[in-house]
Design a protein around this motif. Structure first.
Motif, short mmCIF file in Angstrom:
data_model
loop_
_atom_site.label_atom_id
_atom_site.label_comp_id
_atom_site.label_asym_id
_atom_site.label_seq_id
_atom_site.Cartn_x
_atom_site.Cartn_y
_atom_site.Cartn_z
N ALA A 33 0.83 -1.21 0.00
CA ALA A 33 0.00 0.00 0.00
C ALA A 33 0.86 1.25 0.00
O ALA A 33 0.53 2.26 -0.66
CB ALA A 33 -0.93 -0.02 1.21
N LEU A 34 1.97 1.23 0.72
CA LEU A 34 2.88 2.38 0.73
C LEU A 34 3.52 2.59 -0.64
O LEU A 34 3.67 3.72 -1.10
CB LEU A 34 3.96 2.18 1.79
CG LEU A 34 3.51 2.35 3.24
CD1 LEU A 34 4.58 1.84 4.19
CD2 LEU A 34 3.20 3.82 3.53
N GLU A 35 3.88 1.48 -1.30
CA GLU A 35 4.44 1.60 -2.65
C GLU A 35 3.44 2.29 -3.58
O GLU A 35 3.80 3.19 -4.35
CB GLU A 35 4.79 0.22 -3.19
CG GLU A 35 5.32 0.26 -4.63
CD GLU A 35 5.28 -1.10 -5.31
OE1 GLU A 35 5.97 -1.25 -6.35
OE2 GLU A 35 4.56 -2.00 -4.83
N ALA A 36 2.18 1.89 -3.49
CA ALA A 36 1.16 2.46 -4.37
C ALA A 36 0.93 3.94 -4.06
O ALA A 36 0.71 4.75 -4.98
CB ALA A 36 -0.14 1.68 -4.22
N ARG A 37 0.97 4.31 -2.79
CA ARG A 37 0.66 5.69 -2.42
C ARG A 37 1.85 6.63 -2.56
O ARG A 37 1.69 7.79 -2.92
CB ARG A 37 0.13 5.74 -0.99
CG ARG A 37 -1.28 5.18 -0.87
CD ARG A 37 -1.87 5.41 0.50
NE ARG A 37 -3.28 5.01 0.49
CZ ARG A 37 -4.28 5.80 0.18
NH1 ARG A 37 -4.04 7.06 -0.17
NH2 ARG A 37 -5.53 5.36 0.21
N LEU A 38 3.05 6.15 -2.26
CA LEU A 38 4.22 7.02 -2.29
C LEU A 38 4.85 7.10 -3.67
O LEU A 38 5.52 8.09 -3.99
CB LEU A 38 5.24 6.54 -1.26
CG LEU A 38 4.79 6.58 0.21
CD1 LEU A 38 5.83 5.94 1.10
CD2 LEU A 38 4.52 8.02 0.64
N GLY A 39 4.68 6.06 -4.47
CA GLY A 39 5.20 6.10 -5.84
C GLY A 39 6.69 6.38 -5.94
O GLY A 39 7.14 7.06 -6.86
N GLY A 40 7.47 5.89 -4.98
CA GLY A 40 8.92 6.09 -5.02
C GLY A 40 9.37 7.41 -4.41
O GLY A 40 10.57 7.71 -4.42
N ALA A 41 8.45 8.18 -3.86
CA ALA A 41 8.82 9.48 -3.28
C ALA A 41 9.49 9.34 -1.92
O ALA A 41 10.04 10.31 -1.40
CB ALA A 41 7.57 10.36 -3.15
N ALA A 42 9.44 8.17 -1.33
CA ALA A 42 10.07 7.94 -0.03
C ALA A 42 10.62 6.51 0.00
O ALA A 42 10.09 5.61 -0.64
CB ALA A 42 9.07 8.15 1.10
N ARG A 43 11.69 6.33 0.74
CA ARG A 43 12.33 5.03 0.88
C ARG A 43 11.60 4.22 1.95
O ARG A 43 11.44 4.66 3.09
CB ARG A 43 13.79 5.20 1.27
CG ARG A 43 14.56 3.92 1.56
CD ARG A 43 14.79 3.09 0.33
NE ARG A 43 15.75 2.01 0.57
CZ ARG A 43 15.98 1.03 -0.28
NH1 ARG A 43 15.33 1.00 -1.45
NH2 ARG A 43 16.87 0.11 -0.01
#
Length: 398
Positions: A33-43
């Protein structure tokens, strides 16, 4: 052995934007879910002691049904989804010089982060003396042996016990139905003793009534508002009542939280959280570390259930994205107001759904899937990943 990425004790502590502690369903659901929401903007980094994810939706029934375990390598999964991986275990949470969380690991490593999400699960705290613990790893072999004896007719009377205070009781009824089905050729007698005033009361009246009818049709005796004290010498001891003669007893254990040092928790060790999954203090004099979330069985949600953990992961992911000022922080629909569960009864699967409405629950029971993929843990990104892209999708059920 799988490669590890544990920080060297002599080196400066590692850093990441978001650290997810845990390697189970809730942790991986949150990672996706974090991958989908952050889209690479955070590690994002995953830290867990087990280098493999074992999806064991039927493990609690230890041989009463065929094994359906799926194993994923977590170093490969995290790399595929652009996340880091640390093969270690969380030991404590501390506050860094900047006020942000720092995770201390069992190996002595320290990982600083802007947001720390705990999805470390719960543990079996105590079980009825003399009983086989249902769902606990140390009881799986004993339950498998019991299932074999039931099939052979060597065990003729089995009791399944639900102690008072256990909120998610479906595994007990499922276990009773599966054992009765396994021993049907030998007229094995199975009974359920529960502290509930009606079976699966958390699911509402309609599903509770359906389950009671199913148990009656299968010849499974149901005793509600009943508390068992112990099983010994072929007798199940019940306060103020005659003992019950049985050959074996299976019991759901009481659960306890991880009680992670540095994380506010209730008296049973479950992290105390608000409706966004943020960890909050029980005592107004306490000052919890900022940027701390907890989801899944290790949080103080009253019902411990996989489908609800999936919804909690989505809610926490939205809040973490908002906290970081990256990605989409819009909260998802309130999935915690929907309960979904697949009940195996030996003859097939019953799909159960209850929607929370003002004044009660609106319940649905079907032999056809009510969600897709029709996995044991309903909904979420991990279920779709495990089902694979080529899994056929049936026509929707009205």
């Amino acid at each position: 052995m799988l490669p590890t990425a544990v920080p060297d004790r002599r080196a400066p502590g590692a850093r990441t934007d978001v650290l997810v502690a845990g390697g189970g369903t809730a942790a991986l659901e949150l990672l996706l879910a974090l991958e989908a929401r952050l889209g690479g903007a955070a590690r994002v980094t995953l830290v867990t002691h087990d280098a493999r994810y074992h999806h064991r939706p039927l493990a609690a029934y230890g041989g009463a049904v065929p094994d359906a375990t799926t194993v994923l390598r977590l170093d490969e999964l995290t790399a595929e989804h652009g996340a880091g991986f640390v093969n270690d275990a969380l030991a404590a949470v501390e506050q860094g010089p900047d006020g942000a969380p720092v995770a201390r690991t069992v190996s002595g490593g320290r990982i600083a982060c802007r947001a720390l999400a705990l999805a470390v699960g719960s543990r079996a705290d105590r079980v009825l003396p003399g009983a086989i613990p249902l769902g606990a790893r140390d009881g799986a072999g004993r339950l498998r042996a019991l299932a074999d004896e039931v099939r052979a007719g060597a065990v003729r009377r089995v009791a399944v016990v639900v102690p008072s205070g256990v909120s998610w009781t479906l595994p007990a009824y499922e276990c009773a139905l599966l054992l009765q089905h396994a021993g049907a050729a030998h007229d094995v007698e199975v009974g359920v003793l529960t502290g509930e005033h009606r079976p699966m009361a958390v699911f509402g009246e309609a599903i509770s009534a359906t389950l009671a009818t199913l148990l009656r049709r299968r010849g499974i005796e149901l005793r509600t508002r009943t508390r068992a004290e112990a099983f010994s010498d072929g007798r199940l001891w019940v306060p103020l009542e005659p003992t019950i003669a049985v050959d074996a007893v299976v019991a759901m254990p009481h659960l306890a939280g991880p009680a992670t040092p540095g994380v506010p928790a209730d008296a049973e060790g479950f992290a105390t959280v608000d409706d966004r999954g943020r960890v909050v203090a029980l005592d107004e004099d306490d000052d919890p570390v900022d940027g701390l979330w907890a989801i899944g069985d290790g949080a103080d949600h009253p019902v411990k259930q996989g489908g609800l953990a999936v919804a909690q992961a989505e809610t926490a992911a939205a809040d973490i994205a908002s906290w970081l000022g990256a990605g989409d922080g819009t909260p998802p629909p309130d999935g915690t107001r929907v309960l979904r569960a697949a009940l195996l009864d030996g003859a097939g699967t019953l799909y159960l759904r209850a929607d929370r409405e003002d004044g009660g629950w609106r319940s649905t029971v079907s032999r056809e899937p009510l969600w897709w993929p029709p996995t044991k843990i309903a909904g979420g990104r991990l279920a779709e990943l495990l089902a694979g892209p080529t899994a056929p999708r049936p026509a929707p059920v009205a």
